[in-house]
Structures are given as C-alpha cells and as structure tokens.
Scaffold this active site. Structure first.
Site: not given
Lengths: 250, 478
Positions: A143, A156
């Site tokens: 990501s 995350y």
C-alpha cells in the site's frame, strides 16, 4: 515451458482487491485457487466464476492466515488441485485505525499478523517452490500507506512498509532463479476494508485496480503504484520533512 | 484420507518430456536399489500422492510426467546384474540404457534384437512402452525378447513374471506404460551377430505408393527396413523419399568380426566430411528450423539421396545405422524454446496408402508439414495394449511454437481420426496430444476392459499414474 499465469493462487480472495484479481484472472483463462476464511463467501465467488467460464476454473480452500503452520501443506494441495502453480498473490489484509489516545496492542499485532506474518508464512514456501522450479511470479499487495508512518494507522503503515521490504529482499534472493516478485502499492481503492473511511479522493474501484495490477504483473514490474499517479504523490509525501509531516497531523 | 504433512520441497523439480514441449513439476526420487524403490512406493502411499514412473526420460510427450506427483526416476538403478556370453542372456536393472546393453553384449558377438532410434532409453522404459525398431516385421517388439521381469506391485509385493508364469500380467505390464507395477529387473535374450557391421542399401522412391510397395517387398528379404519421407512434397510427389534396408552379415562375410565388435569402432568419426563436429550441427540447424528452412533441407536430402541411391551396397556399423538420433548430440534442443511433439500412427496394410497419404495432405493443408517423417513396416505382437498390427506406421515430428500449439493439437486429432476408422493404433511413447477417446476407440477387442481389471486388482488405490495414462484412458480408467 510453463504458462506464465496458467495456475494462480490468491490468498485473501473473499473480498476487495483479492476477489477482483481472482475474477479477472479466471476471466483470462487462469485456473485460480481462492483462499480465505469465509467459506460461504468463497464458494459464492467460485460459483460465479465457474458459471461465467462455463467450466471449473475456481477452487476454494478455507484458511485463516493466522494459522501459520498450514501453508506448506496447503500449498502442495493447491498446486496438486490446480495441476501446477505459476502465480501467487498475497492480498489478505486488515486495517485498524485507533481512536485518538487509543493504544491497542492486541489489535495492532493482529494487523501485523494478517498483513505481514501471514505473507511471510505463505511466500517463503512459495519462493522456495518457485526457485526450485526456476519459474513463477509472486505478487504482494502492499500500500502507499507503507511509504510513511502516519498517526491514523500506525500498525497498518508498519505492516505495509515491512511487507514491501520483505518483498524486496525476497526479490533479491530469488530473482536470479527466474522468479519474478512484484510489489503492488495501491492508492485509494474502494473495498469493504476502506468502506468506512469516508470519501477517498481519487479512489478507484477494486475491479479497475485489479485490471491495472494484472497489466503490471504481465510487464514484470518491480514496484507498481495503482494507479501510476500515486508514484508521484508518494514521492512528494516522502519528501515532506518529518517535522512538517508531524504538524500536518495526517 | 487427506495428507497430513507436506512432501520435502527439496525434491521438487521441473521435469520435461524428451520433446521438451510438455513439462510438469514433480517431487523426484532417485533410489539406487530395489529397497529404495520400495521405500518411495511406501512414501507415496503414506502421503496419498500419485507416483509416476520415469526411466531415462526419453518418451517424447507426457508418459513420464504428472503435475505435482511423486516421480520415481529409475536412472540410478543402472546396473547390469548378469551377462552370460555363452547364451546371450542378460539381467539388467530398469535404468540401464540400450547403449549400456549393447556395449556389454557386442564385444562377445551379441546385439539387442530390438533397438529404438536412440540408444538412450532405459530397459524399463522400452518394456513399459513395448518399443519397436526398424526390424519390427522380423523381431517384433522388445517385449518378445524379454524372458523374465521382477515386478514390484503397488501393494509392495514383488513378483517374478515370465511369458508363461503370470502370463496375463506379464503381457499387460509390457505395453502398459508403467501403470501396473515397477519393473525392478528384466532378463533379455540377445541376438547372435557375426559382424559389427551391416550390409546397407539405400533406394529412392518418388511417391507414397511406391514407398509402401518397396517396404513391403523388402521386409522379407532384409532385417531392417525404414523409409524417410520428404513431407513437404505434394501432388504426384506426395510421399516421395528414401528407403534404407539393411541385413546382418552372415558368418564369414566379415573377415575381422572381432575388431568390428569393439565399441570404439562402432561410432562414426563424429565429424561431417571430417571437418565439422557433429556437436556443431544443432546450432547450425537452428536457424533453419522453420518451414522454408526445413523444406530446403528435405529437398536437399531427397535430391542427394536420389543421386546416390541405387544398387550400390555399403557397410555401416550397427550403432551408426541403428541410432541415427544419437549422431547429432542434443538435436532435440534445436526446437527450443517450444520443443517438439511426435505422432505415430499404425495403419493396416490395405488402408495404409489412403490413410497415410491423407495424413501428409492434412499436415500440408494445415501449414504444418512434418519436419521429419519416418515410415516402418509392422506386425502384431502378443502384448495387451500394443500398437503392433500388420501394417505400416508413420512417425511425424512437429515443432511447437508460441502460436501453433492449439492448431497443432487440433491437427493431431485430425490425423488420428482416419487411423481409428481404418482400424489403426497409436504409439504412446511418442504421444503428447492424442485425444483419449481416439486412443480408446482403437481397442475394439476388450483389451481396455482387461487392462482396467488388472489395474483394479493390482493397484486399487490408483497409486501409479501419469499424464499420458490420465489423458488416454480418461474416465474409463477411473
């Protein structure tokens, strides 16, 4: 000569980018193993894929990536069921955004377990297999969130940064054997994981993201931003000095 | 029952057929003795993983492949166990090659009665495939010269079979492409020869009818009879080519047989015109492995052959005549990266000209004339799934490319359909693309029922498998 994407395994195929990738690959004629926790959801996707193809192209395997002992055997079962394995995509991922002042170790570690440790548990035996055969493509869904440590999603960010580093190391270990390792860094993608984040600027659908990812896989990309404009944005974000980044409060 | 532990990943290898057009990943085990073979069998059973047998990997297609299976490679079981030069009887392990057999036998004046076009296949492999040679009319298949085999059954039981003892199983194992058990020892009887050289004659023919007539006439007078066809020639030249016939020298014909039995004089000079090493041929040929290039090579070969063919006889060593494919080391690599497939049909005599002519035309019409086409004369033999019949066979080589694969597989179906209609058969050792229903349709005498009954008796767990067996025997098998 093995078909480059004749047989694929998608881990985290029950929703989001993983599901979209499985559907797209099957649509191109690939035999796909769908791996995720939710059996009913997997079977529904497989039924739809197979009905559209007019033959069995999707095969379901229920597995929780927290069970890190399972991949070596499950990998062999999947390869035997598909009749080979050319492509493995690790798309399993969860997002946890702590409230202000919340420090939840359990939830942070769970994010790392799913996004990072699960990936290592799967991709190590996959890399060993592909290196032995001198053939195969490994794709990790990272990501842009891994490019910077933000206040909003520390675990995350960490998991995706570590995943990108792990994939780079993996590439450096196995690329001389003919194995391709692709790091995918999507920007905002409309998936169930991002559904409660509100309006995301420039977000693309999971289907479009999947189309772009497959295209980049075919081109043996090293690191692919999805869509490509995020490469520039990421560069700009990374160029922001730490003191300024802190003040921006993002 | 489901497997409980993974197979060791260090055994995983990418394995190809000899034609290099098909391959599969497999967990390869290479035991060096019968005990090791039994251990591998037990490992496959305990893991509930199918086991595919492989000798020296000289089947062109998928006979020794099965994706994700355990692969029992017998190449390390390569000992000659006994050799009796007074009787010509030899006991070998299954991984022993034809080359190792002839090198042992020839110095004592013996030769394997049936050899393939390359000396590199294994004894176990040629028995499993019931291989034939250029003297099929005279000597039948390799199984007819096998007197005894030790067979390790999937149950773990070992049996000694002969043509008389356990006759049904013996005649099914030979021709059964490794689906009933593992041959761990074979006993062959060699053929007495009086020279290491053959009397050879080459003849040119201008069409298929002439070719078939010549092969048929020659079969009773000559030990070896083989035709080469220029598959690019059409119209009234369809089937034109060269016929080579050969016979062993009679006793006394060779003034120095002992010298010619020496393996070192059997191989040719290894150079063309004494200059170009044979190992240079593949790289020189590679740029010509396309239709115009191969058309030219076929034309030149035919034209030169026509010029030199005729009444003239010449002598050629057994090895040079028998193992043409070995003359050019690594020839199969000239077809990389796509590899090649072969297709060999067997057609009864009365339909041969029509069916084989049709095959040559179909190849040309599809734009895929065979790069190498070889014709042989055959007779029936007693093995259950044999390809042998009273007729002719045509072996066709096709290169596989990125673009022709699907068309080529369709072409194989088109080639096979008239063969089945004419009561013909096919040769599994060379096959990679034959549709199973056509293979099965070629057996009309209950052979497949008998074979399946044996499979159910001796391998009820269906442990021994291969891609070839799965494809050719299909649901009938299961």
């Amino acid at each position: 000569m093995a078909d480059r994407f004749g047989h694929a395994l998608v881990i985290g195929a029950s929703s989001g980018i993983g599901e979209a990738l499985a559907r797209r690959l099957a649509g191109e004629g690939t035999r796909v193993a769908l791996v995720a926790r939710r059996q009913e959801r997997l079977e529904k996707i497989a039924r739809e894929i197979n009905a559209a193809a007019g033959e069995q192209r999707a095969f379901t395997f229920v597995h929780d990536v927290l069970n890190r002992d399972e991949p070596p055997l499950l990998l062999q079962r999947i390869a035997a069921t598909l009749g080979g394995l050319d492509l493995v995509i690790y798309a399993a991922g969860i997002l946890y955004r702590p409230e202000d002042g919340e420090f939840n170790t359990e939830k942070d570690l769970e994010v790392l377990e799913v996004n990072l440790l699960g990936a290592i548990a799967w991709l190590n035996p996959v890399a060993e297999r592909f290196a032995a055969l001198g053939h195969g493509t490994i794709v990790g869904i990272g990501s842009i969130a891994g490019d910077r440590g933000r206040a909003g999603a520390p675990a995350y960010n960490t998991s995706k940064a570590a995943l990108a580093t792990y994939l780079e190391a993996l590439r450096n270990r196995v690329s001389r054997t003919g194995v391709v390792v692709v790091t995918i860094k999507p920007g905002f993608v409309k998936t169930p994981m991002t559904a409660d984040l509100g309006k995301l600027p420039g977000a693309v659908s999971a289907d479009r993201a999947a189309r772009l990812i497959v295209k980049r896989m075919h081109r043996r990309a090293v690191t692919a931003y999805i869509p490509e404009r995020w490469r520039l944005i990421s560069w700009a974000v990374r160029a922001v000095p730490s003191w300024l980044f802190r003040r921006l409060g993002v | 029952m489901r497997r409980s532990s993974p197979l060791p990943p260090e055994h995983l290898e990418w394995v190809q057929g000899w034609g290099r057009a098909v391959g599969a990943p497999g967990y390869v085990y290479r035991p060096a003795d019968a005990r090791g073979v039994a251990d591998v069998l037990e490992l496959a059973r305990s893991h509930r993983v199918p086991l595919v047998l492989r000798g020296r990997g000289r089947s062109y297609g998928d006979a020794a492949l099965l994706p994700e299976a355990m692969m029992l490679s017998l190449d390390r079981m390569n000992k000659i166990l006994a050799w009796d030069p007074s009787s010509g009887v030899m006991d070998v392990e299954p991984g022993v090659t034809i080359e190792e057999i002839w090198r042992t036998a020839l110095p004592d004046g013996w030769w394997p009665p049936v050899v393939t076009g390359t000396a590199t296949p294994s004894a176990g492999g040629i028995l499993a495939m019931n291989a034939h040679g250029k003297n099929n009319w005279h000597r039948g298949t390799v199984g007819e010269h096998c007197e005894e085999i030790d067979l390790l059954l999937p149950s773990g039981e070992s049996r000694t079979l002969t043509p008389e003892r356990d006759s049904g199983l013996f005649h099914a194992v030979i021709s059964g492409f490794g689906q009933l058990g593992i041959i761990t020892r074979a006993r062959f009887r060699m053929m007495r020869v009086h020279s290491g050289f053959l009397d050879v004659q080459a003849l040119a023919v201008s069409n298929l009818g002439e070719m078939l007539r010549l092969l048929d006439e020659a079969k009773d007078r000559w030990e070896y009879v083989v035709g080469w066809i220029d598959a690019f020639a059409g119209g009234r030249h369809l089937g034109r080519g060269l016929v080579h016939v050969a016979r062993h020298l009679d006793e006394g014909e060779d003034p120095a047989p002992g010298r010619h039995f020496d393996p070192s004089v059997q191989r040719g000079p290894g150079r063309i015109a004494g200059v170009v090493p044979m190992s240079m041929i593949p790289p020189l040929l590679k740029p010509l492995t396309n239709r115009p290039g191969l058309r030219m090579i076929n034309l030149v070969k035919y034209s030169l052959g026509r010029l030199t063919a005729g009444e003239r006889h010449f002598q050629q060593s057994l090895v040079e005549f028998s193992f043409l494919l070995d003359a050019i080391p690594g020839w199969e690599r000239i077809y990389e990266p796509g590899g090649l497939i072969q297709h060999q049909s067997f057609v009864p005599v009365r339909h041969a000209e029509r069916v084989l002519g049709r095959q040559l035309e179909l190849c040309q019409r599809a734009g895929m004339p065979s790069f190498l086409a070889v014709l042989k004369r055959h007779r029936p033999d007693p093995f259950l799934l044999t390809h042998g019949l009273d007729g002719f066979s045509l072996a066709l080589d096709f290169p596989v490319t990125r673009t022709n694969r699907a068309r080529l597989w369709r072409l194989v179906r088109e080639l096979a359909e008239p063969v089945v209609a004419a009561g013909g058969r096919f040769y599994p050792a060379k096959d990679a693309a034959l549709p199973g229903e056509l293979f099965r349709a070629a057996f009309t005498g209950g052979e497949l029922d008998r074979f399946t009954a044996l499979k159910r008796t001796y391998d009820p767990e269906h442990l021994l498998r291969s891609s070839l067996a799965d494809r050719l025997l299909g649901s009938f098998w299961e």
